[in-house]
Scaffold this motif. Sequence first.
Motif, PDB file in Angstrom:
ATOM      1  N   HIS A 507      40.750  47.516  47.950  1.00  0.00           N
ATOM      2  CA  HIS A 507      40.355  46.551  48.962  1.00  0.00           C
ATOM      3  C   HIS A 507      38.887  46.156  48.783  1.00  0.00           C
ATOM      4  O   HIS A 507      38.032  47.021  48.552  1.00  0.00           O
ATOM      5  N   ASN A 508      38.620  44.867  48.917  1.00  0.00           N
ATOM      6  CA  ASN A 508      37.234  44.410  48.992  1.00  0.00           C
ATOM      7  C   ASN A 508      36.816  44.376  50.458  1.00  0.00           C
ATOM      8  O   ASN A 508      37.425  43.664  51.268  1.00  0.00           O
ATOM      9  N   GLU A 588      29.839  56.683  46.154  1.00  0.00           N
ATOM     10  CA  GLU A 588      30.084  56.993  47.565  1.00  0.00           C
ATOM     11  C   GLU A 588      29.720  55.832  48.484  1.00  0.00           C
ATOM     12  O   GLU A 588      30.287  55.690  49.571  1.00  0.00           O
ATOM     13  N   ASN A 589      28.781  54.982  48.069  1.00  0.00           N
ATOM     14  CA  ASN A 589      28.389  53.849  48.918  1.00  0.00           C
ATOM     15  C   ASN A 589      29.372  52.682  48.847  1.00  0.00           C
ATOM     16  O   ASN A 589      29.165  51.648  49.467  1.00  0.00           O
ATOM     17  N   GLY A 590      30.447  52.841  48.052  1.00  0.00           N
ATOM     18  CA  GLY A 590      31.477  51.820  47.977  1.00  0.00           C
ATOM     19  C   GLY A 590      31.357  50.892  46.783  1.00  0.00           C
ATOM     20  O   GLY A 590      32.292  50.139  46.492  1.00  0.00           O
ATOM     21  N   LYS A 599      25.984  47.225  35.861  1.00  0.00           N
ATOM     22  CA  LYS A 599      26.158  46.209  36.899  1.00  0.00           C
ATOM     23  C   LYS A 599      27.364  46.552  37.782  1.00  0.00           C
ATOM     24  O   LYS A 599      28.201  47.384  37.419  1.00  0.00           O
ATOM     25  N   CYS A 600      27.446  45.866  38.920  1.00  0.00           N
ATOM     26  CA  CYS A 600      28.479  46.165  39.906  1.00  0.00           C
ATOM     27  C   CYS A 600      29.571  45.097  39.892  1.00  0.00           C
ATOM     28  O   CYS A 600      29.319  43.913  39.618  1.00  0.00           O
ATOM     29  N   MET A 601      30.792  45.548  40.216  1.00  0.00           N
ATOM     30  CA  MET A 601      31.909  44.625  40.359  1.00  0.00           C
ATOM     31  C   MET A 601      31.764  43.871  41.682  1.00  0.00           C
ATOM     32  O   MET A 601      31.613  44.479  42.734  1.00  0.00           O
ATOM     33  N   GLU A 602      31.821  42.545  41.599  1.00  0.00           N
ATOM     34  CA  GLU A 602      31.627  41.714  42.782  1.00  0.00           C
ATOM     35  C   GLU A 602      32.699  40.626  42.842  1.00  0.00           C
ATOM     36  O   GLU A 602      33.062  40.043  41.801  1.00  0.00           O
ATOM     37  N   SER A 622      30.428  41.796  49.366  1.00  0.00           N
ATOM     38  CA  SER A 622      31.399  41.459  48.317  1.00  0.00           C
ATOM     39  C   SER A 622      31.375  42.441  47.159  1.00  0.00           C
ATOM     40  O   SER A 622      32.208  42.352  46.252  1.00  0.00           O
ATOM     41  N   GLN A 623      30.423  43.406  47.167  1.00  0.00           N
ATOM     42  CA  GLN A 623      30.376  44.445  46.134  1.00  0.00           C
ATOM     43  C   GLN A 623      30.904  45.785  46.639  1.00  0.00           C
ATOM     44  O   GLN A 623      30.831  46.779  45.911  1.00  0.00           O
ATOM     45  N   LEU A 624      31.433  45.836  47.849  1.00  0.00           N
ATOM     46  CA  LEU A 624      31.896  47.097  48.435  1.00  0.00           C
ATOM     47  C   LEU A 624      33.414  47.162  48.378  1.00  0.00           C
ATOM     48  O   LEU A 624      34.110  46.207  48.755  1.00  0.00           O
ATOM     49  N   TRP A 625      33.917  48.335  47.921  1.00  0.00           N
ATOM     50  CA  TRP A 625      35.347  48.499  47.675  1.00  0.00           C
ATOM     51  C   TRP A 625      35.813  49.847  48.241  1.00  0.00           C
ATOM     52  O   TRP A 625      35.032  50.779  48.370  1.00  0.00           O
TER      53      TRP A 625
END
Length: 636
Positions: A507-508, A588-590, A599-602, A622-625
């Motif tokens: 889930h995003n 842990e921060n998602g 880099k982060c998945m967005e 939009s980068q939290l999963w």
Amino acid sequence: MLVRKRRRHGPCRRQALLALLALGCVLLLLGALHPPPHALPRAPPAPQAAGRSPQAGYRLDFGDPQEWLLESEEEDQEYGPLPPLVSLREDQLLVAVASPRAGRNRSRGGRGGGYRLIPRPHKQQDPAAPERDWAAEEEDGEDGEASEEGERTALSREEAPSARSPPHRRGSRHPLCLQQPPPADSLPTASVVLCFHDEAWATLLRTVHSILDTAPRAFLKEIVLVDDLSQQGQLKMALSEHVAQLEGVKLLRSTRRLGASGARMLGAARATGDVLVFMDAHCECQPGWLEPLLARIAGDRSRVVSPVLDVIDWKTLQYYPSEDQQRGVLDWKLDFRWEPLPERERRALASPVSPFRSPVVPGGVVAVDRHYFQNTGAYDPLLSLQGGGNLELSLKTWLCGGSVEILPCSRVGHLYRNEDAHSQLEREAALQNKIRIAETWLDSFKETFYKHSPEALSLSKAGKPDCTERQQLQRRLGCRTFHWFLANVYPELYPLERRPRFSGKLHNTGLGFCADCAAKEAAPGCAVMLAPCRDGEPQQRLEHTGRSAIHYGGPGHLCFDVRREQVILQNCTEGGPAIHHQHWDHQENGMIVHILSGKCMEAVVQENNKDLYLRECDGKASQLWRFDNVSTVDER
């Protein structure tokens, strides 16, 4: 009257004659003590190479035996500006002794005065005297017992240079190395920086002469000896006199104890070659050792390379060639050790003499491009005397865009001593160095270091080191995370720990949709996008174990991958370098971090599409999963 007058003035005339004679003697004496410049004794002519070959190197011919004492004509010499090395101060330099050629060049127009060469009588050597073997040197000390630091191999400083050179060990190199094409004339030049502190006289001179005897003259720019505040009397005037005889050798002396890293930085500041070769003062170079190092760096100046280090026993001085391919590694206490090259990397080599990667460079002999070394921060100037420089250099090189390699066709013998027990202060200094390296380079994995080293944890609670300058260097160089090092360079170091295992829909948090394939039927190359979450949909069921691949749940064996920063599906790879493109870390921060790029998945909204891309991590929604299910598993 005339007779009486002549008798009266006779004593005056004799006194005048005596005064003239005395004045003449004074002038002759002054002329002998202070001859005009053209009358000064000249230095011996530059030695010529005799029959040099890439394998045999060259030997120096000193002509008539004589000693040269190098003296400065002025007390305060100018040494010129220093290259911009961090925390390198001019007051660390006490005195510099140059070779005869350097002295002549300086006296012909250099700044700050010149050098004066004074010939001294040299003790002749008996030509019939047999040449000694390194393992058969006479023992020092009246009681016949071996003294500390290898002084049992003490060599008289009156011996000829040829007697100091150890016999070369034939057959150490692989036969394929001898079939390599000769080195190109365009190879870079090398400055060998050789640092020592109270080194045994024989060991030090054997190291110097083994370099001179094996390094081709065209590629050896100089040898820079750095005396790190030695106290032994033989390493003072006697060494200065000996160095003054050698072409292309200079001697620097420090005013305070610097340690290995600091002394090497001092030598690097005075070096002029294209490549710096840092070498311990107890080595024996084999023919052909230098050319492979220079050729490898010429191909890529970001490479930090080392020869294969053969073993010289510190008691018997027996030479043991290394048989297996060994690489340098570290453990979670940040201690260096050797281990055999893994089978998967051995199979990937083109030949038995191909260069292979090493997570950590051994500190005994290290070669690096001089400008690359300086531009990437050199050694950490705040490390104490108790080591750690080779580990810090290795991590910095790997994480900031370079590589570390060992070259089988370059071989150098290294004398390994039996380490004495360190004092409590020395042990604490070594721990402080490790704490500094952990706080600078290990990111969140520093907690794993503290878990394996309770002493370091206790010491760190008293005060953490200030790593601001080194962290600024990381940002300036765009260095990667330690995750990347574990995934790409040394995955065997991954700690065996309880790691999270995720499964179910992804889930995003910001947009409220789930990851899915853009096509109806998943296939390699399919773009990953956000779609409405549907329970029981096989294509939305994912599996992921921390710091590894994200497996797609549809038909086929597909994993999340990246192409031009867009997240796509590709066939899952089980080995080789491509596997690291498929490594992710759900933190842990998602945020889900792509380990290779950092880099982060967005989720990026573009018109009606919500495709997934890699972006700089900033914690936006939009980068939290989150996954449906989370459990733990014990694995690396």
